[in-house]
Design an enzyme around this catalytic site. Structure first.
Site, PDB file in Angstrom:
ATOM      1  N   GLY B 143       1.008  -1.379  -0.276  1.00 18.77           N
ATOM      2  CA  GLY B 143      -0.449   0.364  -0.003  1.00 18.77           C
ATOM      3  C   GLY B 143       0.876   1.054  -0.189  1.00 18.77           C
ATOM      4  O   GLY B 143       0.375   2.465   0.473  1.00 18.77           O
ATOM      5  N   SER B 144       2.113   1.300  -0.709  1.00 19.05           N
ATOM      6  CA  SER B 144       2.719   2.489  -0.722  1.00 19.05           C
ATOM      7  C   SER B 144       3.208   3.154   0.929  1.00 19.05           C
ATOM      8  O   SER B 144       3.397   3.767   0.410  1.00 19.05           O
ATOM      9  CB  SER B 144       2.571   2.975  -1.779  1.00 19.05           C
ATOM     10  OG  SER B 144       1.807   1.748  -3.300  1.00 19.05           O
ATOM     11  N   TYR B 155      -5.579  -8.616   1.050  1.00 19.00           N
ATOM     12  CA  TYR B 155      -4.084  -9.013   2.453  1.00 19.00           C
ATOM     13  C   TYR B 155      -4.971  -9.762   3.186  1.00 19.00           C
ATOM     14  O   TYR B 155      -3.946 -11.303   3.264  1.00 19.00           O
ATOM     15  CB  TYR B 155      -3.535  -8.483   3.216  1.00 19.00           C
ATOM     16  CG  TYR B 155      -2.997  -7.584   1.982  1.00 19.00           C
ATOM     17  CD1 TYR B 155      -3.477  -5.652   1.485  1.00 19.00           C
ATOM     18  CD2 TYR B 155      -1.817  -7.647   1.391  1.00 19.00           C
ATOM     19  CE1 TYR B 155      -2.870  -4.845   1.294  1.00 19.00           C
ATOM     20  CE2 TYR B 155      -1.364  -7.520   0.830  1.00 19.00           C
ATOM     21  CZ  TYR B 155      -1.704  -5.132   0.259  1.00 19.00           C
ATOM     22  OH  TYR B 155      -1.049  -4.904  -0.525  1.00 19.00           O
ATOM     23  N   SER B 219       5.770  -4.405  -1.293  1.00 18.68           N
ATOM     24  CA  SER B 219       5.624  -3.936  -2.048  1.00 18.68           C
ATOM     25  C   SER B 219       6.291  -2.612  -0.624  1.00 18.68           C
ATOM     26  O   SER B 219       7.285  -3.277  -0.615  1.00 18.68           O
ATOM     27  CB  SER B 219       4.481  -2.905  -2.381  1.00 18.68           C
ATOM     28  OG  SER B 219       4.063  -1.517  -1.929  1.00 18.68           O
ATOM     29  N   PHE B 266      -0.195   1.227 -14.311  1.00 19.33           N
ATOM     30  CA  PHE B 266      -0.943   1.023 -13.752  1.00 19.33           C
ATOM     31  C   PHE B 266      -0.520   2.323 -12.325  1.00 19.33           C
ATOM     32  O   PHE B 266      -0.258   3.099 -11.879  1.00 19.33           O
ATOM     33  CB  PHE B 266      -1.465  -0.074 -13.090  1.00 19.33           C
ATOM     34  CG  PHE B 266      -1.651  -0.858 -13.707  1.00 19.33           C
ATOM     35  CD1 PHE B 266      -1.145  -1.974 -13.400  1.00 19.33           C
ATOM     36  CD2 PHE B 266      -3.647  -0.916 -13.909  1.00 19.33           C
ATOM     37  CE1 PHE B 266      -1.911  -3.709 -14.512  1.00 19.33           C
ATOM     38  CE2 PHE B 266      -3.959  -2.291 -14.343  1.00 19.33           C
ATOM     39  CZ  PHE B 266      -3.236  -2.976 -14.568  1.00 19.33           C
ATOM     40  N   GLY B 348       0.393  -5.960  -8.425  1.00 19.25           N
ATOM     41  CA  GLY B 348      -0.082  -6.418  -8.018  1.00 19.25           C
ATOM     42  C   GLY B 348      -0.448  -7.888  -8.566  1.00 19.25           C
ATOM     43  O   GLY B 348      -1.635  -8.838  -7.947  1.00 19.25           O
TER      44      GLY B 348
END
Lengths: 546, 373
Positions: B143-144, B155, B219, B266, B348
């Site tokens: 989720g950065s 998740y 991520s 994306f 993703g």
């Protein structure tokens, strides 16, 4: 039969226990259910496989628009009200309308590289839609309506853990009817209680459960005067529960928001409150109506409550106070009290609903009391839902405990209640104001006692989770009115103003829940009667009196 | 083969066929255009994956404000969540644990149902694990650093699959997020969770009375894995392995892959920059060691007993040059690392189990955590 997780699908069919061969009109038909993309469902989104391409095209449209004017559209989208994000198709369409973009776009035609024929260009790999509809045997689909047990726990000392074990074992003995063994466990547990911290955590709530088990074993399940305590006492406890924690404030606030929105443009409005208490919910609504653009409507409030002993007319007293307030803010107001000891004793004619007015029915933790112990067709809930529907309300606001306390098996109920009330007590720790906190605990304790030690008509705290209410209400001819991101945001902000860290508001398929540390404890939803749809009562309930 | 296995096999087979068919036309397209071309990402992922990731992309665009603030209320409203469930579903049950009251640090624990305990009966959440060796995977969601939670549906789903695949206990950490909580909050929370897991008696493997810990994340979660492992090294807690799925790393320099793939699959450089600005301490740049662990401000891991690593890199991820540099950095320091480079994968890809890459990666992870028996 494939069972879908009801938190991702509104109103799914409740599996194999249904004896009716006719599919309910509101929950999705079976073919439609199987058309839902199983992978996206696991991610929390309901999209029909047959609509995937359309949704994709619209997403692309939005994306192109965003790329061209990112700042404006971002701001616009941020400020707009969003509803039910799980229904991806509607969400995307609503954004498109918000941006005043035409949702349909002209198709482009290209040559398909594989077949060399002219086809519509959407260029997605077609794997997903070319696949035969394989039975989606993924785990999230196996979750049935009845089987969820959400638990949040914290570090407990060893004796705390031992106590939980003992409670469970004792409850199991009770379920099996081995009262002798259960009694010896009770004694052991009383002993253990002296060794652990009973001021907070599991120690505090365990004490109440031990008491409730004792009652069940020694006094039987008739309940007697558990739920009694006079109406007066109940009101006081309720008031302190209101002050000590945000659950009731959230309920009132969210319901009022929805009612306010439903009444936009209506000049004669009538609110029916299924449990007036001290009328705590209504001053805020009266003030909001006073301030609404275009001026307030004529507001009628009908408050239902138990008859007062010794000649007092407490309902009327509250009505008078509310009338005072309304007068002070120039809202034309009329109040009517309906005294009834049980909600099922209320008949619609008592409410004197005028056909020209717009009606809101408000039920804060009342519907579960109507569930009763038998599966018969004309159980109180069905009767009441039926006459509510006949009033054709603009909105029905429903707030219920988000718990599965109406399971037929005693041990299941006990387990669920132990975790639910531990969490609730834990959240109460955040409140330090006395006597609010102590009296709030007694309020909760009464619920615990009722859930654990009563049966049959004495057991009124028959809480059911949102998923079950959805099925029930859909089957009774209601459809959901979604609570949006504005209500969500305001509820979240209210929480930060009034309460400690740890509370969280969540969006659940158009409804809002308030919980502690991510465990939802109370759920708020809004409904509207579907005009002219045949009211199908839900299939006979599988619940049996224990 | 069961009915569902047959279906899965059929799906994978057909996916391979179609992918082959489209590959030649795709190459032509990539060479032809440099501007944002939505056609590229449509060709390489299944339709439902495209819808899912595009939906996230759209929502995230709305949530990030140009001034660096974040529309947290709307983010929480839009995030799809699922509650824990102590009743086993698909052989896995879960419950939430409040690890640290002060910071409100929750973790969701996923355990395999042994099938011995009858359903809906005595719930013994902290029953000691019974096998000789049980891997415990501490998972950090992606989720950065700003989006998602441990109880996000995507998740929760992934963690359940990990349990089944690896016969492991998974602990998913609900770490504090940016921009409200910048570096080092996420790492602190990871560290707290690691200490908590390491001290649970009921997670100790019978073989050696120790908790067999692996760190995993995608991520930003992958980034957290590295930094928590580093902290573990200095403290004497044994971490047996690191699993980094499309880990989030970066730097001041603009790499070739960033320039080539910007906006194509994306992700844009602009959004990457936004997230780093939201996470890193104010006034620092992307060469901060949190972002660029082997960069000008980083440190070499030579001579340090660092866990072995499995690093998965998606060939269509614009930050792959940084991820590959990370792998190089580990190698140069003499650390054990396996790189899994998936040429046709986008970010993703592991969120939906509807593609080959997903299964390949799950197999690798399973092997990775079982090789210490």
């Amino acid at each position: 039969m494939v069972l879908y997780d009801s938190s991702t699908l509104a109103g799914s069919i409740s599996g194999s226990s249904s004896s009716s061969s006719k599919p309910p009109p509101f929950p999705l038909q079976r073919e439609q259910q199987q058309d839902i993309d199983g992978h996206l469902a696991g991610a929390g989104y309901k999209v029909r496989s047959s609509e995937l391409r359309k949704v994709a095209q619209r997403l692309e449209r939005l994306e192109t628009a965003m790329v061209n004017s990112p700042a404006d559209l971002s701001q616009l989208a941020s400020d707009t009200i969003h509803y039910n994000p799980s229904d991806l198709a509607s969400w995307v369409d609503s954004l498109l309308s918000e941006f005043a973009l035409n949702p349909t776009c002209p198709y482009e035609f290209v040559t398909d590289p594989v077949t060399n024929r002219t086809v519509v260009n959407d260029s997605w790999t077609t794997t997903a839609t070319n696949m035969p509809l394989v039975h989606q045997d993924v785990s999230y689909e196996e979750q049935s309506l009845n089987n969820k047990l959400p638990i949040v726990t914290a570090m407990e000392e060893d004796s705390g853990i031992r106590l939980v074990h003992m409670l469970m074992t004792c409850a199991e003995c009770v379920q099996c009817g081995d009262f002798t063994l259960a009694t010896s466990f009770l004694e052991d547990m009383q002993g253990l209680l002296t060794q652990i911290n009973t001021v907070c955590g599991i120690g505090k709530v365990a004490g109440h459960f031990i008491d409730a088990l004792s009652r069940r074993i020694f006094q039987g399940i008739g309940g007697g005067s558990i739920d009694g305590g006079s109406a007066f006492e109940n009101e006081i406890l309720y008031h302190h529960f209101y002050e000590a924690c945000p659950y009731l404030k959230f309920a009132h606030f969210t319901a009022n928001q929805a009612i306010l929105e439903a009444f936009v443009g209506h000049e004669c409005v009538h609110v029916v409150d299924f449990n007036l208490m001290h009328g705590l919910q209504w001053p805020a609504l009266i003030q909001a109506l006073a301030l609404r653009p275009g001026g307030p409507p004529l507001l009628r409030l009908t408050g239902i409550g138990p008859p007062s002993p010794d000649g007092r007319d407490s309902l009327r007293e509250i009505g008078l106070r509310l009338a005072e307030l309304a007068r002070s803010v120039n809202v034309r107001f009329a109040f009517r009290g309906v005294a009834a000891s049980r909600l099922e004793d209320v008949k619609p004619w008592m409410l004197q609903v005028n056909p020209k007015e717009s009606v809101a029915v408000n039920s804060i933790m009342q519907l579960h009391r109507l569930l009763g112990s038998g599966p018969n067709r004309n159980s109180p809930i069905e009767t009441v839902l039926s006459w509510i529907r006949s009033l054709n309300p603009k909105i029905m606001t429903v707030v219920e405990q988000e718990a599965n306390h109406n399971q037929p098996g005693f041990l299941d109920r006990f387990t669920e209640a132990l975790h639910y009330y531990s969490t609730m007590f834990d959240s109460l720790e955040a409140c330090s104001v006395q006597p609010d906190k102590a009296l709030a605990e007694i309020y909760i304790q009464r619920e615990i006692t009722n859930v654990v030690s009563c049966e049959g008509s004495a057991r009124v705290e028959r809480h059911e989770p949102l998923a079950k209410w959805r099925t029930r209400l859909s089957g009774a001819g209601f459809r959901p009115l979604h609570l949006g991101s504005n209500a969500y945001k305001q509820a979240s902000m209210l929480l930060t103003l009034f309460s400690a860290e740890g509370y969280s508001v969540e969006e659940n398929d158009g409804c809002l829940t308030l919980g502690w540390h991510n465990r939802p404890l109370i759920a708020a939803s809004a409904w509207q009667a579907v005009p002219d749809a045949p009211a199908e009562f839900p299939a006979p309930d599988t619940h049996r009196p224990s | 083969m069961s009915c569902c296995e047959l279906g899965l096999f059929f799906k994978r087979f057909c996916f391979k066929l179609l992918r082959f068919a489209f590959k030649s036309s795709k190459k032509g397209e990539m060479a032809a255009s440099n501007e944002i071309n939505l056609n590229d990402c449509k060709m390489v992922v299944p339709l439902n994956t495209w819808v899912l990731i595009s939906n996230f992309k759209l929502a995230y665009n709305i949530l990030r404000r140009p001034d660096g603030t974040f529309n947290r209320h709307l983010a929480e409203f839009l995030d799809r969540r699922v509650p824990a469930n102590a009743n086993p579903v698909g052989g896995v049950f879960s419950f939430d644990f409040l690890i640290d009251r002060g910071t409100g640090l929750l973790s969701r624990v996923y355990r395999p149902a042994t099938g011995e305990e009858p359903q809906l009966n005595i719930v013994d959440l902290e029953k000691p694990v019974t096998a000789d060796v049980v891997p415990v995977i501490i998972f950090f969601h992606g989720g950065s650093f700003a989006h998602s939670s441990a109880n996000s549906a995507i998740y929760d789903h992934l963690c359940r699959i990990l349990v089944g695949n690896c016969k492991a206990v998974v602990v998913s950490v609900n770490y504090r997020r940016a921009p409200e909580n910048r570096y080092p909050c996420a790492y602190d929370d990871g560290w707290t969770a690691l200490k908590w897991v390491n001290s649970r008696s009921w997670l100790k493997s019978r073989k050696d009375s120790k908790v067999h810990i692996y760190l995993a994340g995608d991520s930003s979660g992958g980034n957290i894995v590295h930094h928590v492992a580093l902290r573990a090294v200095e403290s004497g807690i044994d971490v047996l392995g690191n699993i980094l799925l499309n880990p989030m790393f970066g730097g001041q320099e603009r790499t070739e892959s960033e320039k080539r793939l910007d906006g194509k699959y994306f992700v844009t450089l602009r959004d990457r920059d936004w997230y780093w600005r939201a996470f890193l301490p104010e006034g620092t740049d992307r060469d901060h060691p949190a972002c660029n662990p082997f960069g000008p401000n980083g440190r070499s891991l030579e001579g340090i007993k660092f866990p072995k690593s499995l690093v998965v890199v998606a060939g269509l991820d614009l930050i792959q040059d940084w991820q590959l540099a990370y792998v190089e950095g580990l190698k140069k320091a003499g650390q054990e690392v396996k790189l899994l480079y998936l040429e046709q994968a986008t970010i993703g890809f592991y969120l939906l189990p509807n593609n080959d890459h997903f299964h390949v990666v799950m197999d690798e992870i399973s092997k990775f955590v079982s090789s210490d028996c």
